[in-house]
Scaffold this motif. Sequence first.
Motif, PDB file in Angstrom:
ATOM      1  N   ILE A 151       0.866  -1.189   0.000  1.00 54.90           N
ATOM      2  CA  ILE A 151       0.000   0.000   0.000  1.00 54.90           C
ATOM      3  C   ILE A 151       0.896   1.230   0.000  1.00 54.90           C
ATOM      4  O   ILE A 151       1.725   1.404   0.896  1.00 54.90           O
ATOM      5  CB  ILE A 151      -0.913   0.020   1.249  1.00 54.90           C
ATOM      6  N   ARG A 152       0.725   2.064  -1.000  1.00 55.04           N
ATOM      7  CA  ARG A 152       1.475   3.310  -1.078  1.00 55.04           C
ATOM      8  C   ARG A 152       0.477   4.460  -1.179  1.00 55.04           C
ATOM      9  O   ARG A 152      -0.404   4.434  -2.034  1.00 55.04           O
ATOM     10  CB  ARG A 152       2.417   3.284  -2.289  1.00 55.04           C
ATOM     11  N   PHE A 153       0.646   5.428  -0.301  1.00 56.52           N
ATOM     12  CA  PHE A 153      -0.329   6.528  -0.298  1.00 56.52           C
ATOM     13  C   PHE A 153       0.329   7.830   0.130  1.00 56.52           C
ATOM     14  O   PHE A 153       1.334   7.846   0.858  1.00 56.52           O
ATOM     15  CB  PHE A 153      -1.520   6.207   0.613  1.00 56.52           C
ATOM     16  N   SER A 154      -0.263   8.902  -0.343  1.00 53.85           N
ATOM     17  CA  SER A 154       0.111  10.253   0.099  1.00 53.85           C
ATOM     18  C   SER A 154      -1.161  11.072   0.219  1.00 53.85           C
ATOM     19  O   SER A 154      -2.121  10.873  -0.532  1.00 53.85           O
ATOM     20  CB  SER A 154       1.075  10.905  -0.892  1.00 53.85           C
ATOM     21  N   LEU A 155      -1.157  11.986   1.166  1.00 51.54           N
ATOM     22  CA  LEU A 155      -2.316  12.834   1.442  1.00 51.54           C
ATOM     23  C   LEU A 155      -2.059  14.247   0.930  1.00 51.54           C
ATOM     24  O   LEU A 155      -0.900  14.634   0.722  1.00 51.54           O
ATOM     25  CB  LEU A 155      -2.592  12.866   2.948  1.00 51.54           C
ATOM     26  N   PRO A 156      -3.129  15.043   0.724  1.00 53.18           N
ATOM     27  CA  PRO A 156      -2.931  16.434   0.287  1.00 53.18           C
ATOM     28  C   PRO A 156      -2.106  17.218   1.295  1.00 53.18           C
ATOM     29  O   PRO A 156      -2.084  16.896   2.491  1.00 53.18           O
ATOM     30  CB  PRO A 156      -4.362  16.986   0.188  1.00 53.18           C
ATOM     31  N   ALA A 157      -1.445  18.253   0.828  1.00 56.94           N
ATOM     32  CA  ALA A 157      -0.589  19.050   1.706  1.00 56.94           C
ATOM     33  C   ALA A 157      -1.367  19.666   2.859  1.00 56.94           C
ATOM     34  O   ALA A 157      -0.851  19.811   3.969  1.00 56.94           O
ATOM     35  CB  ALA A 157       0.116  20.143   0.891  1.00 56.94           C
ATOM     36  N   ASN A 158      -2.647  20.001   2.638  1.00 54.00           N
ATOM     37  CA  ASN A 158      -3.435  20.665   3.684  1.00 54.00           C
ATOM     38  C   ASN A 158      -4.242  19.693   4.529  1.00 54.00           C
ATOM     39  O   ASN A 158      -5.141  20.106   5.265  1.00 54.00           O
ATOM     40  CB  ASN A 158      -4.373  21.690   3.060  1.00 54.00           C
ATOM     41  N   SER A 159      -3.967  18.413   4.434  1.00 61.06           N
ATOM     42  CA  SER A 159      -4.790  17.430   5.142  1.00 61.06           C
ATOM     43  C   SER A 159      -4.675  17.566   6.657  1.00 61.06           C
ATOM     44  O   SER A 159      -5.651  17.392   7.390  1.00 61.06           O
ATOM     45  CB  SER A 159      -4.410  16.010   4.715  1.00 61.06           C
ATOM     46  N   MET A 160      -3.478  17.871   7.179  1.00 54.47           N
ATOM     47  CA  MET A 160      -3.325  18.047   8.627  1.00 54.47           C
ATOM     48  C   MET A 160      -4.142  19.247   9.104  1.00 54.47           C
ATOM     49  O   MET A 160      -4.793  19.194  10.149  1.00 54.47           O
ATOM     50  CB  MET A 160      -1.851  18.237   8.977  1.00 54.47           C
ATOM     51  N   ALA A 161      -4.099  20.325   8.338  1.00 60.67           N
ATOM     52  CA  ALA A 161      -4.861  21.518   8.718  1.00 60.67           C
ATOM     53  C   ALA A 161      -6.354  21.256   8.687  1.00 60.67           C
ATOM     54  O   ALA A 161      -7.122  21.867   9.431  1.00 60.67           O
ATOM     55  CB  ALA A 161      -4.514  22.677   7.780  1.00 60.67           C
ATOM     56  N   ASN A 162      -6.786  20.323   7.845  1.00 59.96           N
ATOM     57  CA  ASN A 162      -8.212  19.999   7.738  1.00 59.96           C
ATOM     58  C   ASN A 162      -8.649  18.922   8.716  1.00 59.96           C
ATOM     59  O   ASN A 162      -9.802  18.490   8.687  1.00 59.96           O
ATOM     60  CB  ASN A 162      -8.544  19.539   6.314  1.00 59.96           C
ATOM     61  N   GLY A 163      -7.738  18.454   9.570  1.00 59.96           N
ATOM     62  CA  GLY A 163      -8.130  17.520  10.630  1.00 59.96           C
ATOM     63  C   GLY A 163      -7.863  16.062  10.347  1.00 59.96           C
ATOM     64  O   GLY A 163      -8.248  15.209  11.148  1.00 59.96           O
ATOM     65  N   THR A 164      -7.202  15.730   9.228  1.00 60.72           N
ATOM     66  CA  THR A 164      -6.891  14.334   8.928  1.00 60.72           C
ATOM     67  C   THR A 164      -5.549  13.972   9.570  1.00 60.72           C
ATOM     68  O   THR A 164      -4.535  14.633   9.315  1.00 60.72           O
ATOM     69  CB  THR A 164      -6.808  14.103   7.410  1.00 60.72           C
ATOM     70  N   ASN A 165      -5.563  12.928  10.371  1.00 63.45           N
ATOM     71  CA  ASN A 165      -4.346  12.496  11.060  1.00 63.45           C
ATOM     72  C   ASN A 165      -3.822  11.232  10.378  1.00 63.45           C
ATOM     73  O   ASN A 165      -4.426  10.166  10.493  1.00 63.45           O
ATOM     74  CB  ASN A 165      -4.637  12.219  12.532  1.00 63.45           C
ATOM     75  N   PRO A 166      -2.695  11.304   9.663  1.00 58.24           N
ATOM     76  CA  PRO A 166      -2.196  10.102   8.973  1.00 58.24           C
ATOM     77  C   PRO A 166      -1.806   8.986   9.930  1.00 58.24           C
ATOM     78  O   PRO A 166      -1.848   7.816   9.567  1.00 58.24           O
ATOM     79  CB  PRO A 166      -0.986  10.634   8.195  1.00 58.24           C
ATOM     80  N   LEU A 167      -1.427   9.338  11.163  1.00 55.85           N
ATOM     81  CA  LEU A 167      -1.069   8.301  12.127  1.00 55.85           C
ATOM     82  C   LEU A 167      -2.280   7.435  12.470  1.00 55.85           C
ATOM     83  O   LEU A 167      -2.150   6.237  12.723  1.00 55.85           O
ATOM     84  CB  LEU A 167      -0.500   8.939  13.398  1.00 55.85           C
ATOM     85  N   GLY A 168      -3.457   8.048  12.458  1.00 52.00           N
ATOM     86  CA  GLY A 168      -4.667   7.260  12.683  1.00 52.00           C
ATOM     87  C   GLY A 168      -4.897   6.250  11.574  1.00 52.00           C
ATOM     88  O   GLY A 168      -5.324   5.114  11.823  1.00 52.00           O
ATOM     89  N   LEU A 169      -4.598   6.651  10.330  1.00 51.69           N
ATOM     90  CA  LEU A 169      -4.731   5.718   9.214  1.00 51.69           C
ATOM     91  C   LEU A 169      -3.737   4.566   9.343  1.00 51.69           C
ATOM     92  O   LEU A 169      -4.078   3.396   9.093  1.00 51.69           O
ATOM     93  CB  LEU A 169      -4.510   6.451   7.892  1.00 51.69           C
ATOM     94  N   LEU A 170      -2.506   4.867   9.760  1.00 51.58           N
ATOM     95  CA  LEU A 170      -1.506   3.817   9.951  1.00 51.58           C
ATOM     96  C   LEU A 170      -1.906   2.873  11.084  1.00 51.58           C
ATOM     97  O   LEU A 170      -1.700   1.663  11.003  1.00 51.58           O
ATOM     98  CB  LEU A 170      -0.142   4.452  10.233  1.00 51.58           C
ATOM     99  N   ASP A 171      -2.492   3.436  12.145  1.00 48.78           N
ATOM    100  CA  ASP A 171      -2.958   2.594  13.251  1.00 48.78           C
ATOM    101  C   ASP A 171      -4.046   1.637  12.778  1.00 48.78           C
ATOM    102  O   ASP A 171      -4.088   0.465  13.182  1.00 48.78           O
ATOM    103  CB  ASP A 171      -3.485   3.465  14.395  1.00 48.78           C
ATOM    104  N   GLU A 172      -4.928   2.117  11.930  1.00 46.64           N
ATOM    105  CA  GLU A 172      -5.999   1.257  11.430  1.00 46.64           C
ATOM    106  C   GLU A 172      -5.444   0.160  10.531  1.00 46.64           C
ATOM    107  O   GLU A 172      -5.945  -0.973  10.527  1.00 46.64           O
ATOM    108  CB  GLU A 172      -7.036   2.095  10.674  1.00 46.64           C
ATOM    109  N   LEU A 173      -4.411   0.471   9.754  1.00 47.20           N
ATOM    110  CA  LEU A 173      -3.776  -0.569   8.944  1.00 47.20           C
ATOM    111  C   LEU A 173      -3.127  -1.628   9.834  1.00 47.20           C
ATOM    112  O   LEU A 173      -3.177  -2.825   9.539  1.00 47.20           O
ATOM    113  CB  LEU A 173      -2.734   0.057   8.014  1.00 47.20           C
TER     114      LEU A 173
END
Length: 685
Positions: free
Chosen positions: A155-177
């Motif tokens: 699985i390879r993924f990248s989020l938009p540059a403003n995703s942190m400012a919009n409330g998306t936490n990539p660590l939460g996605l990694l925890d779910e994986l």
Amino acid sequence: MSTLDPVAVFRTEAAECLEAIEAGLLDLTHQLDNKDLVDAVFRGLHTLKGSGAMFGFEALAAFTHHCETAFDRVRKGEVAATSELVAAVLAAQDHMRALVDQPDADHGDIGHKLLAQLQAAVGGKEAAPVAAPAAVPAPTAVREAPAKKKNSWRIRFSLPANSMANGTNPLGLLDELRDLGECTVRANTLAIPALDELVPTDLYISWDVTLTSEQDRSAIDDVFIFVLDDMELSVEEIDGPTTAAVAPADEKAAPAPVAAASVAPVPPAAVPEFRPVEAVPAKREAPVAVSQAKAAENVRVPAERLDELMDRVGELVIAQSRLSQLASASTDIALRSVSEEIERLSGELRDTMMVLRMVPVATLFSRFRRLVHDLARETGKVIELVTEGESTEVDKTVIERLADPLVHLVRNSIDHGLETPADRLASGKIEAGTVTLSARQAGGEVIISIKDDGRGINRERVRAKAESSGLIQPGQPLSDSELLQLIFAPGFSTAAAITNLSGRGVGMDVVKKTVEALRGAIDIASVPGQGSEVSLRIPLTLAIIDGLLVRVGSGRYVIPLSAVEECLELSLEEDLRSRGRSFISLRDSLVPFLRLRDLFRTGTKPDVHQKVVVISTGTERVGLVVDQIIGDHQTVIKSMSKLHNNVATFSGATILGDGSVALILDVGHLVAAGQQQEAQLRVAG
């Protein structure tokens, strides 16, 4: 400019999510084998869990995880959807609301009891205790499925540059994986710019994950379900043994310390070769644009801001009325032209504002599906709820105030009106009783009806209770309508025993007071053995109305224009001829009329050419005799003072252009007074 509180925003979205979950669960009770409904409930629970963890509502995320796991098993066909499971999750949903509203409160062992109920519904070992875990808890409340074949995924993924400012936490996605199985994570830091070009709020890191799991591709897609439209994602199944790993990359590409702090260390032999995340094909760009366009169509506005704007529009209407009065007394053509233009614009602004405040009654009716479901389980009755006219729109303030009265009426219909299944079958009816909520617009009113097909109102019991309570004298003659209205008297109840649903005699009294405070009226119809219907007639709006300004003596009054049918002239000779009977002949029908000059005791002589304004509510009509019809008037409704709350003839007041006050006539009360006068004259004559 005020900044929205992220927690407040989450609570608003969580409330909507819980409503969607509840609607899905209630639909599922009638279609237990509907896979789409099961998927919808699962997605709602998944959303709530992920959002709760993101905003720090750990207890909510932990508790919701168990319900999500249960529905995941249903989705995969491991257990069947049952009414017991739906009831358990509905009960759990109430606890979720409490965890959203009061996350730090002591909720006792409610969570443990609900999880035990959930476990009993799906089978398996006792639920694990609910504590305040990390973002997503490891233990589950339901027994895990037997071991399945493991698959490996890259699985390879990248989020938009403003995703942190919009409330998306990539660590939460990694925890779910990680929750899906064994995985290795590598962060790509090549896109991080030089320090002087770095924007602290932007995200520059992308990830490469190798996952070994028993789950299928859909479980991976569910992790990214809420960010899928805006991100770049590549998921590939790795062929061969699950232990196979791609050759490690050069040490120069090792994760930066920033990423290492947030990702579990990975043995060198297990680190896969990194390749830049492949861009998603161009065909995905269109859905993103559509999604963003849809999001822009709706804007959240706090209700208090609408109320404030409504007040400003009301003041503007009053000022415009003053300008019109000045212009009418002036010979300046330019002033009159500007006045007419301002009047047009203020009218359009008022109409637009009224539309903004209107909400469909569907938002009100949807609350009763859960109530009927719970009451059916509590009483053992089979109940079907039918809603009609859900698209009818009413002022939001009216919707808010009607919620509690309708709860009392629905509970009363179910407890007093509907029979038990055995009694219904014995009387030749079908086993399931029906409660119908309907809404329709009639002129400037909306009529909301609560109808059941139960036993109807026992008039003998109502009269006996009223006589024993001293509400009426023994043997006092009453019309059928007057007799049925007695059930709204304070403390009145015909229930033989007090139950959790009714019997204390307080509910119907509250209904009457609330409806009267809204300038509305209540009608009751009941047929023994066939059921009852209670109709609430409520004004469409409580803010600004079109009115007919009239003069009686030296005073000016406003009649709601929506209630006006027509205006007639009453000459002095006709007025003298009608003394003693107060009827006018209107297209071969007699319509009673009230002389407002006598009713208000003005002490003035009538004008030579009086006018009769015919008003109506429903099918009832009455004429109001006034001295002069001044014209139409945009009426900003102001509440009466506490000293005048008991004056039933008036429903409010408004400020005229010259600063004087005009009282707004209560049409319902005047029509009732006219009909009562007609009945008395017929009895006397």
